[in-house]
Design an enzyme around this catalytic site. Structure first.
Site, mmCIF file in Angstrom:
data_model
loop_
_atom_site.group_PDB
_atom_site.id
_atom_site.type_symbol
_atom_site.label_atom_id
_atom_site.label_comp_id
_atom_site.label_asym_id
_atom_site.label_seq_id
_atom_site.Cartn_x
_atom_site.Cartn_y
_atom_site.Cartn_z
ATOM 1 N N THR A 56 20.482 63.019 85.675
ATOM 2 C CA THR A 56 18.908 63.014 85.451
ATOM 3 C C THR A 56 18.485 63.328 86.696
ATOM 4 O OG1 THR A 56 17.505 61.030 85.293
ATOM 5 C CG2 THR A 56 19.662 60.740 84.525
ATOM 6 N N SER B 293 16.853 52.892 88.553
ATOM 7 C CA SER B 293 17.564 51.740 87.396
ATOM 8 C C SER B 293 18.823 51.723 87.724
ATOM 9 C CB SER B 293 17.034 51.861 86.272
ATOM 10 O OG SER B 293 17.833 53.050 85.613
ATOM 11 N N TYR C 266 20.688 52.128 85.200
ATOM 12 C CA TYR C 266 21.292 53.399 84.470
ATOM 13 C C TYR C 266 21.226 54.389 85.184
ATOM 14 C CZ TYR C 266 20.023 57.787 82.053
ATOM 15 O OH TYR C 266 19.876 59.118 81.720
ATOM 16 N N HIS C 267 20.374 54.791 86.099
ATOM 17 C CA HIS C 267 20.373 55.775 87.118
ATOM 18 C C HIS C 267 21.527 55.799 88.031
ATOM 19 C CE1 HIS C 267 16.311 56.352 85.394
ATOM 20 N NE2 HIS C 267 16.457 57.465 85.234
ATOM 21 N N LYS D 277 24.500 57.253 86.533
ATOM 22 C CA LYS D 277 24.458 58.607 86.671
ATOM 23 C C LYS D 277 24.858 59.059 88.245
ATOM 24 C CE LYS D 277 22.958 59.965 82.665
ATOM 25 N NZ LYS D 277 23.643 60.683 81.686
HETATM 26 N N1 LIG Z 1 16.911 62.631 76.604
HETATM 27 C C1 LIG Z 1 16.494 62.749 77.840
HETATM 28 O O1 LIG Z 1 15.184 62.767 78.115
HETATM 29 C C2 LIG Z 1 17.477 62.929 79.007
HETATM 30 C C3 LIG Z 1 17.069 63.246 80.103
HETATM 31 C C4 LIG Z 1 17.652 63.112 81.236
HETATM 32 C C5 LIG Z 1 19.297 63.135 80.977
HETATM 33 N N2 LIG Z 1 19.657 62.709 79.598
HETATM 34 C C6 LIG Z 1 21.022 62.637 79.271
HETATM 35 O O2 LIG Z 1 21.484 63.499 78.358
HETATM 36 C C7 LIG Z 1 22.489 62.737 77.560
HETATM 37 C C8 LIG Z 1 22.039 62.450 76.009
HETATM 38 O O3 LIG Z 1 20.886 62.031 76.221
HETATM 39 P P1 LIG Z 1 20.414 61.694 74.420
HETATM 40 O O4 LIG Z 1 18.776 61.652 74.769
HETATM 41 O O5 LIG Z 1 20.775 62.843 73.624
HETATM 42 O O6 LIG Z 1 20.825 60.400 74.114
HETATM 43 P P2 LIG Z 1 21.635 59.826 72.873
HETATM 44 O O7 LIG Z 1 21.552 58.527 73.166
HETATM 45 O O8 LIG Z 1 20.732 60.121 71.775
HETATM 46 O O9 LIG Z 1 22.904 60.526 72.988
HETATM 47 C C9 LIG Z 1 24.072 60.253 73.511
HETATM 48 C C10 LIG Z 1 25.214 60.037 72.215
HETATM 49 O O10 LIG Z 1 26.321 59.715 72.841
HETATM 50 C C11 LIG Z 1 26.945 58.631 72.213
HETATM 51 N N3 LIG Z 1 27.581 57.719 73.172
HETATM 52 C C12 LIG Z 1 27.471 56.945 74.122
HETATM 53 N N4 LIG Z 1 28.243 56.401 74.646
HETATM 54 C C13 LIG Z 1 29.363 56.749 73.954
HETATM 55 C C14 LIG Z 1 30.777 56.318 74.177
HETATM 56 N N5 LIG Z 1 31.144 55.634 75.185
HETATM 57 N N6 LIG Z 1 31.577 57.205 73.290
HETATM 58 C C15 LIG Z 1 31.226 58.045 72.667
HETATM 59 N N7 LIG Z 1 30.137 58.342 72.305
HETATM 60 C C16 LIG Z 1 29.007 57.549 73.198
HETATM 61 C C17 LIG Z 1 25.816 57.933 71.750
HETATM 62 O O11 LIG Z 1 26.006 56.936 70.446
HETATM 63 C C18 LIG Z 1 24.625 59.134 71.527
HETATM 64 O O12 LIG Z 1 24.978 59.360 70.157
HETATM 65 C C19 LIG Z 1 22.592 61.332 78.287
HETATM 66 O O13 LIG Z 1 23.705 61.437 79.205
HETATM 67 C C20 LIG Z 1 21.156 61.173 78.985
HETATM 68 O O14 LIG Z 1 21.454 60.283 80.012
HETATM 69 C C21 LIG Z 1 18.845 62.741 78.722
#
Ligand SMILES: NC(=O)c1ccc[n+]([C@@H]2O[C@H](COP(=O)([O-])OP(=O)(O)OC[C@H]3O[C@@H](n4cnc5c(N)ncnc54)[C@H](O)[C@@H]3O)[C@@H](O)[C@H]2O)c1
Lengths: 505, 424
Positions: free
Chosen positions: A224, A268, A270-271, A274
């Site tokens: 991110t 954070s 979380y970050h 990453k």
């Molecule tokens: N949405 C955003 O704005 C954004 C921005 C930057 C980065 N990201 C990154 O993109 C990725 C996807 O984001 P998103 O918004 O779709 O989030 P999301 O939570 O909707 O999707 C992540 C999916 O992964 C699954 N998951 C998590 N841990 C797991 C595990 N241990 N085993 C199996 N499945 C697992 C969750 O159940 C979920 O369905 C993430 O890594 C997030 O950090 C998202």
């Protein structure tokens, strides 16, 4: 005109299986794990998993010349390319699965539903209703004739994942399977540990499995923009590594920084997870010749992709609560619920953004343009940058068109972050090397969100969970309401005149 | 008693040097052995490349029949370099000619991936991994249990000669243990073992052989002493009726200069390369008439065969004459570089002739002909590789004076199989 990936060669192609390194002047051979060229005379040998009849050869056939790479929507794509999406049930994972499936990729995926569970744990829900996975799969098959190879699985169940990887032999892995929330990671020790365990250890285990089972696969790992933080010096946020001509001077001496990983300043726990991923992926590329794109993704917003809009059963999730909602999505919901848009602190914070549909296009381009073995590459996936207060103004404006009277409020910032800062994001690779041009204007996507969420059932789903909107999770670990600093009407205020820079040239 | 056949290869061992070592007591067993049979200079294949020579040795055929012309060729329709392997061999090796017999083949170069054999085999270089180099599967397990390795790690030479030598000897010792066990099992009708450290040591340490003051001189001798001990072991354990044939695939001599033939073609206007940063065959640009594949194979850039082809069958004769004139005129410090030139028809015959290089060059002593595209100079000083192949100085030994009549005066690698058949 040839397309952006036409001149990539077997060396980029995950179907090319490394077979050895020959110095044939001495009819010799070296140990087969060495994938670097041995000087002038070294010659890398590969075998094509898809065209074994070619025998062993140097990896120099271009995508354009290779019959396995065929024309697709955005350039060349590997015929029936096997892509595994980790986190396929998520906001991005589901939208990507549908898009790839429709484009002719062979999609497989896993999810452990932690997103559904954590959202439920917090008493929130997705505003756009989503079906259970079995129903989603059924709908995808009925509407698009897609047949996803999906398993319920935690990425940390390494035995199961190993068997699945071995069965599918994915040529690309998109790794979304992380807990994506900064506030969730700041709730308390348990939550912080859960996030880092899930994300960092999950990814670390995955890297070992890739090494052993599918070392040629291209890993597209989601990071991110928050990994970088917002340096007060205004130093550009390069794409992961310093460019060749960056230098450091100190006491009259000068060094090149070219190729070094740029500093990270996460905001954070979380970050931080990453950032730890970043180093783990970087190292595994170095130790084991894995290849990866680390995608420093901006904040995603919106609901629309061609496929998710096709049928209500194909919609992807949309969250607005304080833990899982991202800012634009939250603001639109607030506008509809009649809650003044909640700007944290000054609202002068600048963020990089990208619409869901554009982000999905970027992912396809990254999948079809794999790095070379051993290459750790970083892209900053951002299509525009905005200050939070400007975003609030835009949403108020679009809301007005939908007949809404929108107010804005500044609340005490629950986070520890710099509230007034310069920001220059470099995002050259996607537009310049991967042929990406953003097509979704902010106003357009925000408009689409309004249109969808203003359907009465969805509006009532927002209202039902209105209590999850105001932030209560403080970075101190306390649970406390954020007091309102001021409320105002759109257009009433003049904002600071500093602006971010998005450097795509 | 049935007649068994034992083939012993010493890769890169030169006839002249073996004689010297036999004379000087480095290889005392060989010194005695040569009295008991026929030792002759053997002509390697042209080019004098291990892949080509061993393919001829194992099939008894010339490259026009077996289809192997070097370690590399180009994928049809492209300029992408390919590494042909055993699957591309178009003629049957000796073990397929007699499928009813049991064969043990150990470390035969250019036999990867291992063939389904009646008996047991493990391929020699170039074998990217042991898994596909051994047959049948039980034999693979047997080899793994003995930590068998196909080759020394040539990368070590860039760190130190001592380190490399140590690795070479370690590989040699394991190989000897394996072949001796296999030999002693008696479960075979034909047995083949190839020692390949000799080629490595020739490439990397030949200067030390020539200079008794060199710290690595002893190492060079020690390797050949070790081979001599194996020859003694084999002869001691062979039966009186066994047919024993020993051979190398090429000789070895010092490199004086490396000659970058593609650079000559480039400056002569026959070859042009696009400025893509990668100087490989895929950079071959419009207007190219000819190019060289390692080490000395001149190919005409035919239309229909290559993506940027410009040469038609009608142009061939005139173009070959022009090229010959160019090569004939090539000198280094006043000395001619090219000793002989052969259009392919003069060397090869058979169904694979069309795939053969159009012109083959043989250099004068010490000029190592190179097909690299990476160089932008005509002559390069030798570096780590101090030894180069020599085609007219391989050796052949046929045991038993009574078989002398089966050995031609000037034997060539493709004759070996028929010599064996004649004796049988
Ligand atoms: N949405 C955003 O704005 C954004 C921005 C930057 C980065 N990201 C990154 O993109 C990725 C996807 O984001 P998103 O918004 O779709 O989030 P999301 O939570 O909707 O999707 C992540 C999916 O992964 C699954 N998951 C998590 N841990 C797991 C595990 N241990 N085993 C199996 N499945 C697992 C969750 O159940 C979920 O369905 C993430 O890594 C997030 O950090 C998202």
């Amino acid at each position: 005109m040839s397309c952006f990936n036409a001149n990539k060669t077997c060396w980029n192609c995950p179907a090319a299986v490394f077979k050895g390194n020959v110095d044939f002047r001495a009819c010799g051979q070296s140990q087969d794990e060495i994938k670097a060229k041995l000087g002038d005379e070294g010659q890398i040998m590969i075998e094509c998993a898809r065209r074994p009849d070619l025998g062993y050869f140097e990896p120099s056939i271009t995508f354009e010349q290779c019959p396995e790479w065929i024309e697709g929507e955005y350039g060349l794509q590997l015929k029936n390319m096997r892509v595994m999406i980790l986190g396929m049930d998520g906001y991005l994972g589901w939208a990507l699965a549908l898009k790839l499936g429709r484009m002719g990729f062979q999609v497989s995926g896993i999810d452990n539903y932690t997103r559904r569970d954590t959202v439920a744990e917090k008493g929130a829900h997705t505003i756009v209703p989503i079906e259970r996975m079995t129903e989603r799969l059924h709908a995808a098959s009925e509407i698009y004739g897609l047949n996803f190879n999906y398993r319920r699985m935690d990425i940390r169940e390494r035995d199961h994942l190993a068997a699945f990887l071995d069965e599918v032999k994915p040529e690309a892995i998109v790794h979304y399977a992380e807990i994506p929330s900064a506030p969730y990671s700041m709730v308390d020790a348990d939550h912080a540990i859960e996030v880092q365990d899930n994300n960092t250890l999950g990814t670390l285990g995955l890297l070992w499995l890739i090494k052993d089972i599918v070392p040629e696969t291209s890993l597209i790992k989601l990071g991110t923009m928050g990994e970088y933080g917002a340096p007060l010096t205004g130093r550009p946020l390069f794409e992961g590594m310093f460019p060749a001509d960056a230098t450091l001077t100190w006491r009259g001496r000068e060094w090149s920084l070219g190729g070094e990983i740029t500093p990270r300043d996460p905001v954070s726990f979380y970050h931080v997870s990453k950032v730890q991923d970043t180093y783990n992926v970087y190292e595994s590329c170095k130790y084991w010749w894995l290849r990866s794109y680390d995608v420093q993704q901006g904040v995603i917003y919106g609901v629309h992709t061609e496929e998710t809009a096709k049928d209500p059963r194909l919609r992807t999730r949309f969250d607005i609560d304080e833990w899982f909602g991202t800012v634009i999505n939250r603001f639109v919901a607030q506008a509809i619920a009649g809650i003044p848009l909640t700007i944290y602190g000054t609202g002068e914070q600048i963020k990089g953004f990208i619409a869901l549909e554009d982000a999905m296009e970027c992912m396809v381009r990254l999948i079809t343009s794999p790095p070379e073995p051993g290459q750790y590459d970083v892209v900053n996936q951002v299509s525009g940058i905005h200050k939070l207060n400007e975003i609030a103004e835009i949403i108020a404006k679009v809301g007005k068109k939908h007949g809404l009277k929108v107010e804005i409020q500044r609340v005490e910032n629950p986070r520890v972050e710099t509230e007034v800062h310069p920001l220059e994001i470099v995002s050259r690779k996607l537009p310049r090397e991967l042929g990406f041009n953003p097509t979704v204007l902010v106003e357009k996507e925000i408009d689409r969100v309004f249109t969808l969420l203003m359907q009465p059932e969805l509006t009532s789903r927002i209202k039902e969970k209105a209590h999850t909107i105001m932030p209560k999770t403080r970075w101190t670990g306390e649970k406390k309401d954020s007091g309102v600093i001021e409320k105002y009407k759109p257009g009433e205020k003049t904002y600071g005149d500093h602006h971010g820079v998005l450097d795509t040239e | 008693m049935k007649k068994r056949v034992i083939r012993v290869g010493i890769d890169g061992a030169s006839f002249t040097r073996l004689q010297t070592m036999a004379d000087e007591g480095v290889m005392p067993f060989l010194g005695r052995l040569r009295q008991a049979g026929t030792l002759r200079r053997l002509m390697a294949s042209i080019p004098d490349n291990s892949a080509v020579s061993w393919s001829s040795i194992m099939t008894g055929k010339n490259p026009g029949e077996h289809g192997i012309f070097g370690f590399t060729d180009l994928i049809p329709g492209t300029y992408t370099m390919r590494f042909p392997n055993f699957r591309n061999l178009k003629a049957a090796p000796f073990w397929r000619l007699e499928p009813e017999k049991r064969h043990v083949v150990i470390n035969l170069p250019f036999s990867y991936p291992a063939d389904g054999i009646s008996g047991r085999m493990v391929s020699g270089f170039i074998s990217p991994n042991l898994e596909n180099a051994a047959s049948p599967p039980e034999f693979l397990e047997y080899l793994k249990a003995r930590h068998y390795r196909i080759d020394a790690d040539t990368r070590k030479i860039y760190q130190s000669r001592a380190l490399f030598y140590e690795d070479l000897m370690a590989v040699h010792e394991i190989r000897c243990r394996v072949y001796r066990e296999q030999f002693s099992s008696g479960d075979w009708d034909t047995f083949m073992i190839v020692f390949t450290g000799s080629d490595r040591i020739g490439h990397y340490l030949l200067d030390a052989w020539e200079d008794p003051g060199d710290p690595d001189h002893e190492r060079f001798l020690e390797y050949f002493r070790a081979v001599d001990r194996e020859l003694a072991w084999i002869m001691e354990h062979a039966g009186a009726d066994d047919i024993v044939v020993m051979m190398s695939d090429h000789g070895m001599e010092r490199v004086k200069k490396e000659v970058n033939l593609n650079y000559l073609l480039e400056t002569g206007g026959f070859l042009s390369l696009a400025d893509t940063g990668k100087r490989g065959y895929t950079a071959i640009a419009d207007g190219t008439k000819a190019f060289v594949l390692e080490p000395s194979r001149v190919h005409l850039n035919y239309t229909g065969r290559y993506p940027g082809g410009t040469v038609t069958a009608g142009d061939r004769q005139a173009l070959l004459e022009e090229l010959k004139a160019l090569f004939r005129g090539l000198t280094c410090e006043g000395e001619p570089v090219i000793r002989e030139m052969f259009p392919r028809e003069e060397l090869y015959s058979g169904p694979a002739l069309e795939e053969a290089p159009d012109l083959l060059l043989v250099p004068h002593t010490g000029y190592s002909l190179r097909g690299t595209l990476a160089r932008d100079e005509l002559f390069t000083e030798p570096d780590t590789l101090v030894g180069m192949h020599r085609g007219d100085d391989a050796f052949l030994y046929v045991h038993g004076r009574e078989h002398a009549g089966a050995v031609p005066e000037h034997p060539r690698v493709e004759d070996i199989q028929s010599i064996v058949e004649k004796i049988l």
